[in-house]
Design a protein around this motif. Structure first.
Motif, PDB file in Angstrom:
ATOM      1  N   ASP A  73       0.986  -1.348   0.036  1.00  0.00           N
ATOM      2  CA  ASP A  73       0.033   0.242   0.426  1.00  0.00           C
ATOM      3  C   ASP A  73       1.194   1.081  -0.193  1.00  0.00           C
ATOM      4  O   ASP A  73       0.154   2.138  -0.537  1.00  0.00           O
ATOM      5  N   TYR A  74       1.911   1.317   1.102  1.00  0.00           N
ATOM      6  CA  TYR A  74       2.691   2.546   0.453  1.00  0.00           C
ATOM      7  C   TYR A  74       4.012   1.903   0.751  1.00  0.00           C
ATOM      8  O   TYR A  74       4.757   1.001   1.388  1.00  0.00           O
ATOM      9  N   PHE A  75       4.605   2.948   0.876  1.00  0.00           N
ATOM     10  CA  PHE A  75       6.868   2.236  -0.055  1.00  0.00           C
ATOM     11  C   PHE A  75       7.581   4.039   0.421  1.00  0.00           C
ATOM     12  O   PHE A  75       7.499   5.212  -0.332  1.00  0.00           O
ATOM     13  N   TYR A  76       8.675   3.596   1.093  1.00  0.00           N
ATOM     14  CA  TYR A  76       8.640   4.436   2.128  1.00  0.00           C
ATOM     15  C   TYR A  76      10.361   4.709   1.867  1.00  0.00           C
ATOM     16  O   TYR A  76      11.010   3.323   1.597  1.00  0.00           O
ATOM     17  N   MET A  77      10.787   5.628   1.162  1.00  0.00           N
ATOM     18  CA  MET A  77      12.494   5.612   0.258  1.00  0.00           C
ATOM     19  C   MET A  77      13.165   6.234   1.276  1.00  0.00           C
ATOM     20  O   MET A  77      13.974   7.358   0.312  1.00  0.00           O
ATOM     21  N   PRO A  78      13.877   5.734   2.276  1.00  0.00           N
ATOM     22  CA  PRO A  78      15.036   7.314   2.911  1.00  0.00           C
ATOM     23  C   PRO A  78      16.134   6.529   2.177  1.00  0.00           C
ATOM     24  O   PRO A  78      16.510   5.853   1.645  1.00  0.00           O
ATOM     25  N   ASP A  79      16.615   8.133   2.499  1.00  0.00           N
ATOM     26  CA  ASP A  79      18.306   8.122   2.055  1.00  0.00           C
ATOM     27  C   ASP A  79      19.042   6.599   3.237  1.00  0.00           C
ATOM     28  O   ASP A  79      18.464   7.252   4.302  1.00  0.00           O
TER      29      ASP A  79
END
Length: 213
Positions: A73-79
């Motif tokens: 449902d959701y995609f978190y893309m942190p450095d």
């Protein structure tokens, strides 16, 4: 099956192990961009290696594994230099769902930032905005499908975050900086791709104007 994921690129000094110190309710997908694959290969069931820049690598990863977009449902893309707890990542996913956000990011709680409006505001839960930075965006599935082509538009990724608000129609109040979630950017901003940024802004006639409220 877990409904959310953290998907990003990492190198030898990555902080991603902080993100999974506690039992998590999300999957972790890692793309190792340097020679540290052997160091991290057992940190998740989803670890691969490829050289390049963050958003190009994520674009290729999702194109090669298209089923992933439908899985989460959701995609978190942190450095990989973002310090954030498991608890706060899980809170981020809850806020995305509660406020029906297309894209959002945790506020930055220290002085290593590029844009003032991404820093933590006191006595605020979240602020709507027209700009979420490439440093650590979190997308809904539908939003990711709409903006995915931008990941392949530049080498560095500079400029694509100014495009996301237009593509996702920020006037619907579906973009936010979440002040109730702390993150720390542990290294000063060091990259410099101003020429690529300028060219991208001109290509799509984009504005540098940023607001939050």
């Amino acid at each position: 099956m877990k409904k959310n994921c953290v998907l990003t690129t990492i190198g030898a000094s990555s902080l991603h192990r902080q993100w999974i110190k506690k039992k998590s309710s999300f999957d972790l997908h890692l793309i190792v961009y340097d020679d540290s694959y052997e160091l991290f290969k057992n940190d998740s069931p989803y670890v691969t290696a490829s050289k390049g820049y963050k958003f190009k690598l994520i674009y290729n990863y999702l194109c090669n594994n298209p089923e992933l977009i439908e899985q989460y449902d959701y995609f978190y893309m942190p450095d990989d230099d973002i310090s954030i707890t498991t608890t706060n990542i899980q809170k981020l996913f809850r806020y995305m769902k509660k406020y029906q956000l297309a894209v959002a990011q945790p506020a930055i709680a220290n002085s290593f930032y590029s844009y003032q409006h991404t820093t933590k505001y006191k006595d605020s839960i979240l602020r709507h905005t027209n700009f979420v930075e490439i440093m650590q965006p979190c997308f809904s599935r539908d939003a990711l499908k709409k903006v995915l082509f931008t990941f392949d538009e530049t080498i560095s990724g500079w400029g694509i975050d100014f495009h996301w608000g237009i593509i996702l129609n920020y006037t619907e109040y579906n973009m936010a900086i979440i002040d109730d979630i702390d993150s720390i950017h542990t290294r000063p901003v060091q990259s410099n791709h101003h020429q690529e940024l300028s060219e991208y802004m001109k290509k799509y006639n984009l504005s540098f104007d940023i607001y939050s409220s």
